[in-house]
Design an enzyme around this catalytic site. Structure first.
Site, PDB file in Angstrom:
ATOM      1  N   GLU A   1      10.275   1.177  10.194  1.00 33.67           N
ATOM      2  CA  GLU A   1      11.268   2.248  10.108  1.00 33.67           C
ATOM      3  C   GLU A   1      10.472   3.526  10.329  1.00 33.67           C
ATOM      4  OE1 GLU A   1      12.866   4.956   9.194  1.00 33.67           O
ATOM      5  OE2 GLU A   1      13.932   4.533   7.332  1.00 33.67           O
TER       6      GLU A   1
ATOM      7  N   CYS B   1      13.432  10.770   7.460  1.00 34.76           N
ATOM      8  CA  CYS B   1      13.482  10.281   8.841  1.00 34.76           C
ATOM      9  C   CYS B   1      14.839  10.518   9.473  1.00 34.76           C
ATOM     10  CB  CYS B   1      13.130   8.798   8.858  1.00 34.76           C
ATOM     11  SG  CYS B   1      14.027   7.892   7.597  1.00 34.76           S
TER      12      CYS B   1
ATOM     13  N   GLU C   1       9.412  15.122  16.493  1.00 34.84           N
ATOM     14  CA  GLU C   1       9.855  15.154  15.097  1.00 34.84           C
ATOM     15  C   GLU C   1       9.053  16.243  14.359  1.00 34.84           C
ATOM     16  OE1 GLU C   1       8.919  11.758  12.596  1.00 34.84           O
ATOM     17  OE2 GLU C   1      10.900  11.886  11.689  1.00 34.84           O
TER      18      GLU C   1
ATOM     19  N   GLY D   1       3.343   2.929  13.411  1.00 33.49           N
ATOM     20  CA  GLY D   1       4.136   1.738  13.741  1.00 33.49           C
ATOM     21  C   GLY D   1       3.498   0.937  14.858  1.00 33.49           C
TER      22      GLY D   1
ATOM     23  N   GLY E   1       6.993   4.764   8.215  1.00 32.20           N
ATOM     24  CA  GLY E   1       5.968   5.772   8.486  1.00 32.20           C
ATOM     25  C   GLY E   1       6.163   6.370   9.866  1.00 32.20           C
TER      26      GLY E   1
ATOM     27  N   THR F   1       5.616   7.017  14.016  1.00 31.55           N
ATOM     28  CA  THR F   1       5.672   6.119  15.172  1.00 31.55           C
ATOM     29  C   THR F   1       4.279   5.658  15.617  1.00 31.55           C
ATOM     30  OG1 THR F   1       7.815   7.005  15.810  1.00 31.55           O
ATOM     31  CG2 THR F   1       6.561   5.914  17.548  1.00 31.55           C
TER      32      THR F   1
ATOM     33  N   LYS G   1       0.857  -1.190   0.000  1.00 33.44           N
ATOM     34  CA  LYS G   1       0.000   0.000   0.000  1.00 33.44           C
ATOM     35  C   LYS G   1       0.891   1.237   0.000  1.00 33.44           C
ATOM     36  CE  LYS G   1      -1.976   2.647   2.874  1.00 33.44           C
ATOM     37  NZ  LYS G   1      -1.804   3.859   2.041  1.00 33.44           N
TER      38      LYS G   1
HETATM   39  O1  TXE Z   1       2.859   8.745   7.787  1.00 37.28           O
HETATM   40  P1  TXE Z   1       1.943   7.531   8.127  1.00 37.28           P
HETATM   41  P2  TXE Z   1       2.408  10.184   7.300  1.00 37.28           P
HETATM   42  C1  TXE Z   1       6.629  10.340  10.028  1.00 37.28           C
HETATM   43  C2  TXE Z   1       6.795  11.820  10.097  1.00 37.28           C
HETATM   44  C3  TXE Z   1       5.510  12.323   9.556  1.00 37.28           C
HETATM   45  C4  TXE Z   1       4.567  11.354  10.167  1.00 37.28           C
HETATM   46  C5  TXE Z   1       3.260  11.241   9.479  1.00 37.28           C
HETATM   47  O2  TXE Z   1       6.937  12.215  11.416  1.00 37.28           O
HETATM   48  O3  TXE Z   1       5.208  13.624   9.942  1.00 37.28           O
HETATM   49  O4  TXE Z   1       5.254  10.121  10.090  1.00 37.28           O
HETATM   50  O5  TXE Z   1       3.452  11.038   8.083  1.00 37.28           O
HETATM   51  C6  TXE Z   1      -0.050   3.974   6.114  1.00 37.28           C
HETATM   52  N1  TXE Z   1      -2.586   1.008   9.405  1.00 37.28           N
HETATM   53  N2  TXE Z   1       7.137   9.754   8.823  1.00 37.28           N
HETATM   54  O6  TXE Z   1       1.078  10.623   7.732  1.00 37.28           O
HETATM   55  O7  TXE Z   1       0.553   7.992   8.379  1.00 37.28           O
HETATM   56  C7  TXE Z   1      -0.179   5.225   5.268  1.00 37.28           C
HETATM   57  O8  TXE Z   1      -1.337   5.176   4.463  1.00 37.28           O
HETATM   58  C8  TXE Z   1      -1.865   0.687   8.310  1.00 37.28           C
HETATM   59  C9  TXE Z   1       8.403   9.128   8.910  1.00 37.28           C
HETATM   60  O9  TXE Z   1       2.578  10.168   5.868  1.00 37.28           O
HETATM   61  O10 TXE Z   1       2.637   6.739   9.156  1.00 37.28           O
HETATM   62  C10 TXE Z   1       1.116   5.190   4.496  1.00 37.28           C
HETATM   63  O11 TXE Z   1       1.021   4.261   3.428  1.00 37.28           O
HETATM   64  N3  TXE Z   1      -1.265   1.586   7.542  1.00 37.28           N
HETATM   65  C11 TXE Z   1       8.800   8.449   7.699  1.00 37.28           C
HETATM   66  C12 TXE Z   1       2.109   4.670   5.544  1.00 37.28           C
HETATM   67  O12 TXE Z   1       1.319   3.951   6.487  1.00 37.28           O
HETATM   68  C13 TXE Z   1      -1.362   2.873   7.879  1.00 37.28           C
HETATM   69  C14 TXE Z   1       8.174   8.686   6.436  1.00 37.28           C
HETATM   70  C15 TXE Z   1       2.864   5.791   6.290  1.00 37.28           C
HETATM   71  O13 TXE Z   1       1.907   6.754   6.730  1.00 37.28           O
HETATM   72  C16 TXE Z   1      -2.095   3.281   9.009  1.00 37.28           C
HETATM   73  C17 TXE Z   1       6.882   9.306   6.507  1.00 37.28           C
HETATM   74  C18 TXE Z   1      -2.717   2.284   9.791  1.00 37.28           C
HETATM   75  N4  TXE Z   1      -3.426   2.569  10.902  1.00 37.28           N
HETATM   76  C19 TXE Z   1       6.423   9.810   7.683  1.00 37.28           C
HETATM   77  N5  TXE Z   1      -2.020   4.623   9.100  1.00 37.28           N
HETATM   78  C20 TXE Z   1      10.146   7.917   7.599  1.00 37.28           C
HETATM   79  N6  TXE Z   1      10.532   7.076   8.555  1.00 37.28           N
HETATM   80  O14 TXE Z   1      10.844   8.235   6.642  1.00 37.28           O
HETATM   81  C21 TXE Z   1      -1.267   5.042   8.067  1.00 37.28           C
HETATM   82  N7  TXE Z   1      -0.873   3.984   7.319  1.00 37.28           N
END
Ligand code: TXE
Length: 524
Positions: free
Chosen positions: A277, A311, A412, A260, A255, A257, A202
């Site tokens: 990650e 990140c 962050e 995660g 994504g 925390t 996804k």
């Molecule tokens: O990430 P999300 P977002 C961090 C950074 C950023 C924050 C939010 O702090 O501001 O995360 O970013 C999917 N069950 N990073 O909103 O929401 C979502 O659809 C399953 C760090 O973009 O965590 C996407 O495909 N999946 C980072 C993926 O998870 C879910 C990079 C990441 O989205 C879900 C990006 C759920 N409940 C953001 N909720 C890095 N480490 O580089 C969301 N998703």
């Protein structure tokens, strides 16, 4: 000492816009479907979501948003394809050859894919071309690794030979973000397919199109239908449906925390493995003996590339007190020279942040830091550019002098904001660097080789750079400690993450034995 009065607090003025040198812009179709079983599909009655260009706010396209039922069907299909053995039990020479063909085709399509990423993310074209230029290496590396990887023969007790092979897991669920849409997808896809797994992926709802294009490219290069399925949709619905599906054997997320934790809980209920990650707040430790000019260049690169939306971005700069004033002057001057503008312009150095929401979250954190007494060296506000970029989500490169008790020291920001603190000695630098809920990466700037390794040894993080930042390679383990997640991408670690051992114990002594009739029969 939060700031240096002589630097002033005004923000850099006059974001320079040089739209005339724009490169050609990629054309998006009106609507994109999901990519399932080797073709694009538009499930009847499925919703769509909009993808926009964050540099201008303009609508780029619609993308199908999958519901739980369609996600479930795709997981079953991926399971059937896995069970068929068409890929999972195929000869490693065949898998390596397909990986190499994907690398070749990817290399031929870098420009198109990079421009697509520029339009979806607003990241500067120079950055995206440099980043995507390296993607084929992941397919080549894992193709080579699977071709050369050997099992083991442990020294098993008694008349036995025990050989141990690594075998695939089954269906893996990959959840990827928007900041490096293709890089992060490729870091996960390459080891997962090299080892014979099937995938449901996804992509982020903010930047899904280049990942859909990559899946089609992989099919054309010879990856069997149904091995790589891309399922666009929302995180809490489509993403969560993947995590909680009982066919999934591993979830690999990059994504936030909180995501995660949600993903780990859902996968844990099915006893599926998890790699995450997550966020970071990387410290950059600038010692008094560092090449300060180079450390300034490195810190600016670490902080402002990708508009700070990585990140491992340099989020906290710790500078020895004897060099603090000089360093902050130089970094501030450099930040003020960064050219914001049209991301398609080859001379643009920084684009917008990803969305209106993201920009207001960044602004909120900075405003609260100001109220807590942060000193604004530069930036600290939205950047306003001429039309059509006046509708984009630009934020000024921002440097704040702070105190470690402030919210912004720990949270962050995920934007072009670095916070600075001076330190007295090495022990204090180490303590401040580790004073974070995150533990992804750290950078150490010093010319003293003994200090460099001594300090690296004390960093509670997964990645340390010495006199550099952001460097990544398919062979080099990547991941963090604490709230930055579990597991590692890249290298042999990734091969192990996407496989499990099968241990075969062979009796070599051709003699009769019977536990119930022979009192001295072997038990173990
Ligand atoms: O990430 P999300 P977002 C961090 C950074 C950023 C924050 C939010 O702090 O501001 O995360 O970013 C999917 N069950 N990073 O909103 O929401 C979502 O659809 C399953 C760090 O973009 O965590 C996407 O495909 N999946 C980072 C993926 O998870 C879910 C990079 C990441 O989205 C879900 C990006 C759920 N409940 C953001 N909720 C890095 N480490 O580089 C969301 N998703």
């Amino acid at each position: 000492m939060l700031g240096l009065r002589s630097l002033g607090t005004q923000s850099r003025r006059g974001a320079q816009l040089v739209g005339a040198r724009s490169l050609s812009k990629v054309v998006f179709r009106d609507t994109y479907g999901a990519y399932i079983n080797g073709k694009e599909v538009f499930p009847t009655g499925a919703d769509t979501f909009d993808v926009e260009n964050p540099a201008t706010g303009e609508h780029l396209c619609k993308v199908t948003s999958l519901d739980k039922k369609t996600v479930g069907d795709a997981c079953e299909l991926a399971h059937d394809v896995y069970q068929s053995g068409i890929w999972s039990r195929s000869d490693v020479r065949h898998r390596a050859a397909v990986m190499n063909k994907i690398a070749i085709d990817l290399r031929a399509n870098i420009n198109n894919l990079a421009e697509m990423e520029v339009a979806q993310t607003g990241r500067a074209v120079r950055e995206m071309k440099a980043q995507l230029g390296r993607l084929p290496e992941w397919f080549e590396y894992f193709g080579a690794l699977i071709r050369t990887h050997e099992g083991t023969v442990p020294p098993f007790f008694g008349p036995y030979i025990n050989y141990v092979k690594r075998v695939p897991l089954g269906v893996c669920g990959l959840l990827t973000p928007w900041n490096h849409p293709l890089l992060i997808a490729v870091k996960k896809i390459a080891p997962a397919i090299a080892t014979g797994n099937s995938i449901v992926l996804k992509p982020s709802e903010l930047a899904p199109v280049s990942v859909l294009e990559l899946a089609a490219l992989c099919s054309r290069a010879g990856l069997p239908n149904g091995v790589l399925n891309v399922l666009p949709g929302m995180g809490p619905s489509a993403g969560q449906a993947i995590c909680s599906h009982d066919r999934i054997r591993k979830i690999d997320l990059t994504g936030g925390t909180p995501t995660g934790r949600a993903v780990g809980a859902a996968a844990g209920a099915n006893l599926a493995g998890v790699i995450t990650e997550l966020g970071g707040k990387a410290p950059m430790l600038i010692f008094e003996d560092a090449d300060i000019e180079q450390a300034v260049n490195g810190a600016a690169f670490a902080t402002f590339v990708a508009s700070g939306q990585t990140c491992i971005m340099g989020a906290r700069v710790l500078v020895h007190e004897s060099k603090y004033e000089f360093f902050m002057h130089a970094l501030t001057a450099k930040a003020r020279r960064i050219r914001l503008g049209d991301p398609f312009d080859v001379t643009t150095q920084m684009g917008p942040v990803i969305s209106a929401n993201s920009r207001s979250r960044i602004a909120g954190l900075v405003e609260r830091a100001k109220k807590e007494g942060a000193h604004v060296f530069t930036g600290g506000c939205n950047a306003y550019l001429p039309a059509p970029f006046d509708k984009g989500y630009y934020y000024e490169p921002t440097i704040l002098g702070v105190h470690p008790a402030m919210e912004i020291w720990r949270e962050e920001v995920f934007g072009p904001v670095v916070v600075a603190v001076p330190f007295k000695d090495e022990a204090e630098a180490v303590r401040l660097a580790n004073d974070s809920p995150f533990g992804l990466a750290a950078a150490i700037w010093t010319k003293d080789v003994m200090r460099a390794h001594r300090v690296a040894e004390q960093m509670d993080v997964g990645i340390v750079w010495i006199n550099d930042h952001h460097r990544n390679d398919p062979s080099s383990p990547w991941g963090g400690t604490k709230d930055s997640g579990v597991g590692r991408e890249n290298g042999l670690n990734a091969l192990h993450e996407y496989t499990q051992t099968r241990s075969v114990v062979v009796r070599t002594e051709d003699s009769k034995w019977d536990w119930f009739e022979q009192p001295n029969a072997r038990y173990s």
